[in-house]
Motif scaffolding. Structure first.
Motif, PDB file in Angstrom:
ATOM      1  N   ALA A 106       8.787 -55.521  15.015  1.00  0.00           N
ATOM      2  CA  ALA A 106       8.470 -54.446  14.081  1.00  0.00           C
ATOM      3  C   ALA A 106       9.348 -54.520  12.840  1.00  0.00           C
ATOM      4  CB  ALA A 106       8.615 -53.090  14.766  1.00  0.00           C
ATOM      5  N   GLU A 107      10.621 -54.790  13.038  1.00  0.00           N
ATOM      6  CA  GLU A 107      11.555 -54.893  11.910  1.00  0.00           C
ATOM      7  C   GLU A 107      11.195 -56.094  11.026  1.00  0.00           C
ATOM      8  OE1 GLU A 107      15.453 -55.068  13.638  1.00  0.00           O
ATOM      9  OE2 GLU A 107      15.342 -53.023  14.415  1.00  0.00           O
ATOM     10  N   GLU A 108      10.933 -57.240  11.644  1.00  0.00           N
ATOM     11  CA  GLU A 108      10.592 -58.442  10.887  1.00  0.00           C
ATOM     12  C   GLU A 108       9.230 -58.303  10.213  1.00  0.00           C
ATOM     13  OE1 GLU A 108      10.989 -62.008  13.224  1.00  0.00           O
ATOM     14  OE2 GLU A 108      13.015 -61.460  13.863  1.00  0.00           O
ATOM     15  N   ALA A 109       8.288 -57.680  10.904  1.00  0.00           N
ATOM     16  CA  ALA A 109       6.945 -57.528  10.359  1.00  0.00           C
ATOM     17  C   ALA A 109       6.970 -56.696   9.081  1.00  0.00           C
ATOM     18  CB  ALA A 109       6.019 -56.898  11.395  1.00  0.00           C
ATOM     19  N   ALA A 110       7.800 -55.683   9.043  1.00  0.00           N
ATOM     20  CA  ALA A 110       7.893 -54.847   7.846  1.00  0.00           C
ATOM     21  C   ALA A 110       8.337 -55.684   6.649  1.00  0.00           C
ATOM     22  CB  ALA A 110       8.857 -53.690   8.084  1.00  0.00           C
ATOM     23  N   GLY A 111       9.304 -56.558   6.860  1.00  0.00           N
ATOM     24  CA  GLY A 111       9.779 -57.429   5.780  1.00  0.00           C
ATOM     25  C   GLY A 111       8.732 -58.447   5.368  1.00  0.00           C
ATOM     26  N   VAL A 112       8.036 -59.005   6.341  1.00  0.00           N
ATOM     27  CA  VAL A 112       6.990 -59.991   6.058  1.00  0.00           C
ATOM     28  C   VAL A 112       5.864 -59.329   5.268  1.00  0.00           C
ATOM     29  CG1 VAL A 112       5.207 -61.439   7.112  1.00  0.00           C
ATOM     30  CG2 VAL A 112       7.536 -61.492   8.003  1.00  0.00           C
ATOM     31  N   LEU A 113       5.448 -58.143   5.687  1.00  0.00           N
ATOM     32  CA  LEU A 113       4.377 -57.430   5.002  1.00  0.00           C
ATOM     33  C   LEU A 113       4.773 -57.102   3.566  1.00  0.00           C
ATOM     34  CD1 LEU A 113       1.560 -56.273   5.251  1.00  0.00           C
ATOM     35  CD2 LEU A 113       2.567 -54.169   6.122  1.00  0.00           C
ATOM     36  N   GLU A 114       5.987 -56.682   3.380  1.00  0.00           N
ATOM     37  CA  GLU A 114       6.490 -56.379   2.034  1.00  0.00           C
ATOM     38  C   GLU A 114       6.439 -57.637   1.164  1.00  0.00           C
ATOM     39  OE1 GLU A 114      10.748 -55.090   0.138  1.00  0.00           O
ATOM     40  OE2 GLU A 114      10.116 -54.055   1.967  1.00  0.00           O
ATOM     41  N   ASP A 115       6.838 -58.775   1.728  1.00  0.00           N
ATOM     42  CA  ASP A 115       6.815 -60.053   1.009  1.00  0.00           C
ATOM     43  C   ASP A 115       5.381 -60.464   0.660  1.00  0.00           C
ATOM     44  OD1 ASP A 115       7.973 -62.468  -0.060  1.00  0.00           O
ATOM     45  OD2 ASP A 115       7.307 -63.502   1.766  1.00  0.00           O
ATOM     46  N   ILE A 116       4.475 -60.295   1.601  1.00  0.00           N
ATOM     47  CA  ILE A 116       3.066 -60.643   1.366  1.00  0.00           C
ATOM     48  C   ILE A 116       2.496 -59.775   0.245  1.00  0.00           C
ATOM     49  CG2 ILE A 116       0.738 -60.538   2.358  1.00  0.00           C
ATOM     50  CD1 ILE A 116       2.046 -61.373   5.047  1.00  0.00           C
ATOM     51  N   ARG A 117       2.741 -58.474   0.317  1.00  0.00           N
ATOM     52  CA  ARG A 117       2.227 -57.567  -0.709  1.00  0.00           C
ATOM     53  C   ARG A 117       2.762 -57.932  -2.084  1.00  0.00           C
ATOM     54  NH1 ARG A 117       2.754 -52.067   2.866  1.00  0.00           N
ATOM     55  NH2 ARG A 117       0.702 -52.226   3.838  1.00  0.00           N
ATOM     56  N   ALA A 118       4.042 -58.287  -2.158  1.00  0.00           N
ATOM     57  CA  ALA A 118       4.637 -58.665  -3.435  1.00  0.00           C
ATOM     58  C   ALA A 118       3.972 -59.929  -3.982  1.00  0.00           C
ATOM     59  CB  ALA A 118       6.142 -58.883  -3.270  1.00  0.00           C
ATOM     60  N   LYS A 119       3.713 -60.912  -3.103  1.00  0.00           N
ATOM     61  CA  LYS A 119       3.082 -62.155  -3.550  1.00  0.00           C
ATOM     62  C   LYS A 119       1.631 -61.934  -3.948  1.00  0.00           C
ATOM     63  CE  LYS A 119       6.274 -65.212  -1.283  1.00  0.00           C
ATOM     64  NZ  LYS A 119       6.578 -66.127  -0.229  1.00  0.00           N
ATOM     65  N   VAL A 120       0.938 -61.075  -3.224  1.00  0.00           N
ATOM     66  CA  VAL A 120      -0.456 -60.759  -3.569  1.00  0.00           C
ATOM     67  C   VAL A 120      -0.489 -60.125  -4.955  1.00  0.00           C
ATOM     68  CG1 VAL A 120      -2.375 -59.205  -3.008  1.00  0.00           C
ATOM     69  CG2 VAL A 120      -1.350 -60.606  -1.217  1.00  0.00           C
ATOM     70  N   ALA A 121       0.435 -59.195  -5.218  1.00  0.00           N
ATOM     71  CA  ALA A 121       0.482 -58.535  -6.519  1.00  0.00           C
ATOM     72  C   ALA A 121       0.871 -59.521  -7.625  1.00  0.00           C
ATOM     73  CB  ALA A 121       1.464 -57.365  -6.476  1.00  0.00           C
ATOM     74  N   THR A 122       1.830 -60.391  -7.346  1.00  0.00           N
ATOM     75  CA  THR A 122       2.295 -61.346  -8.342  1.00  0.00           C
ATOM     76  C   THR A 122       1.207 -62.338  -8.732  1.00  0.00           C
ATOM     77  OG1 THR A 122       4.570 -61.201  -7.535  1.00  0.00           O
ATOM     78  CG2 THR A 122       4.001 -63.157  -8.810  1.00  0.00           C
ATOM     79  N   TYR A 123       0.500 -62.860  -7.756  1.00  0.00           N
ATOM     80  CA  TYR A 123      -0.494 -63.904  -8.015  1.00  0.00           C
ATOM     81  C   TYR A 123      -1.915 -63.365  -8.166  1.00  0.00           C
ATOM     82  CZ  TYR A 123       3.292 -67.061  -6.913  1.00  0.00           C
ATOM     83  OH  TYR A 123       4.489 -67.734  -6.917  1.00  0.00           O
ATOM     84  N   GLY A 124      -2.102 -62.076  -7.961  1.00  0.00           N
ATOM     85  CA  GLY A 124      -3.414 -61.470  -8.144  1.00  0.00           C
ATOM     86  C   GLY A 124      -4.436 -61.886  -7.110  1.00  0.00           C
ATOM     87  N   PHE A 125      -3.984 -62.174  -5.891  1.00  0.00           N
ATOM     88  CA  PHE A 125      -4.918 -62.547  -4.824  1.00  0.00           C
ATOM     89  C   PHE A 125      -5.814 -61.364  -4.466  1.00  0.00           C
ATOM     90  CE2 PHE A 125      -1.430 -65.560  -3.455  1.00  0.00           C
ATOM     91  CZ  PHE A 125      -2.072 -66.697  -3.922  1.00  0.00           C
ATOM     92  N   THR A 126      -7.044 -61.688  -4.067  1.00  0.00           N
ATOM     93  CA  THR A 126      -7.953 -60.669  -3.558  1.00  0.00           C
ATOM     94  C   THR A 126      -8.005 -60.788  -2.048  1.00  0.00           C
ATOM     95  OG1 THR A 126      -9.893 -62.101  -3.615  1.00  0.00           O
ATOM     96  CG2 THR A 126      -9.396 -60.847  -5.632  1.00  0.00           C
ATOM     97  N   GLU A 127      -8.653 -59.811  -1.416  1.00  0.00           N
ATOM     98  CA  GLU A 127      -8.805 -59.846   0.047  1.00  0.00           C
ATOM     99  C   GLU A 127      -9.535 -61.127   0.457  1.00  0.00           C
ATOM    100  OE1 GLU A 127     -10.908 -57.234   3.584  1.00  0.00           O
ATOM    101  OE2 GLU A 127     -10.674 -56.348   1.612  1.00  0.00           O
ATOM    102  N   ARG A 128     -10.522 -61.503  -0.323  1.00  0.00           N
ATOM    103  CA  ARG A 128     -11.304 -62.711  -0.014  1.00  0.00           C
ATOM    104  C   ARG A 128     -10.439 -63.972  -0.125  1.00  0.00           C
ATOM    105  NH1 ARG A 128     -17.404 -63.518  -1.454  1.00  0.00           N
ATOM    106  NH2 ARG A 128     -17.738 -65.461  -0.363  1.00  0.00           N
ATOM    107  N   ASP A 129      -9.524 -63.991  -1.120  1.00  0.00           N
ATOM    108  CA  ASP A 129      -8.616 -65.135  -1.265  1.00  0.00           C
ATOM    109  C   ASP A 129      -7.746 -65.298  -0.020  1.00  0.00           C
ATOM    110  OD1 ASP A 129      -9.477 -65.638  -3.893  1.00  0.00           O
ATOM    111  OD2 ASP A 129      -7.915 -64.340  -4.748  1.00  0.00           O
ATOM    112  N   VAL A 130      -7.272 -64.181   0.491  1.00  0.00           N
ATOM    113  CA  VAL A 130      -6.344 -64.219   1.615  1.00  0.00           C
ATOM    114  C   VAL A 130      -7.056 -64.479   2.936  1.00  0.00           C
ATOM    115  CG1 VAL A 130      -4.654 -62.872   2.934  1.00  0.00           C
ATOM    116  CG2 VAL A 130      -4.704 -62.715   0.433  1.00  0.00           C
ATOM    117  N   PHE A 131      -8.179 -63.777   3.164  1.00  0.00           N
ATOM    118  CA  PHE A 131      -8.837 -63.830   4.464  1.00  0.00           C
ATOM    119  C   PHE A 131     -10.114 -64.657   4.496  1.00  0.00           C
ATOM    120  CE2 PHE A 131      -6.470 -59.803   4.470  1.00  0.00           C
ATOM    121  CZ  PHE A 131      -5.617 -60.076   5.520  1.00  0.00           C
TER     122      PHE A 131
END
Length: 106
Positions: A27-52
């Motif tokens: 749970a602790e690690e997942a929170a950090g990973v999710l935060e990192d993913i969200r930051a990268k999605v925002a930085t690179y402008g990925f869409t849901e389709r790009d990711v999944f």
């Protein structure tokens, strides 16, 4: 001489403690990973389709099950054969110019 044997109960207790510890760490690690993913999605402008990838259609909020035939949509009035409208069309409907006459009334 003292025995260092552990009992089954001791091992089960250790397993429970380790599982609880693992869940907490995940749970602790997942929170950090999710935060990192969200930051990268925002930085690179990925869409849901790009990711999944391509999103599969849902029906009534449920994912379709692979290999499960769909509900019959077309009916051959001569033989009673049905077709869901998915996949390769059967011979009896392939050459039909207007498939509406084969639709099953609901």
């Amino acid at each position: 001489m003292a025995s260092n044997k552990r009992s089954y109960g001791d091992i089960q207790q250790q397993i429970q403690q380790l599982q609880q510890e693992a869940e907490q760490l995940r749970a602790e690690e997942a929170a950090g990973v999710l935060e990192d993913i969200r930051a990268k999605v925002a930085t690179y402008g990925f869409t849901e389709r790009d990711v999944f990838g391509r999103k599969r259609a849902t029906q009534n909020g449920k994912k379709p099950q692979a290999g499960v035939p769909g509900e019959a949509k077309y009916l051959n009035p001569k033989t009673g054969q049905t077709w869901s409208g998915r996949g390769r069309a059967p011979a009896w409907i392939v050459s039909a110019k207007n498939r509406d006459r084969f639709l099953i009334a609901k």
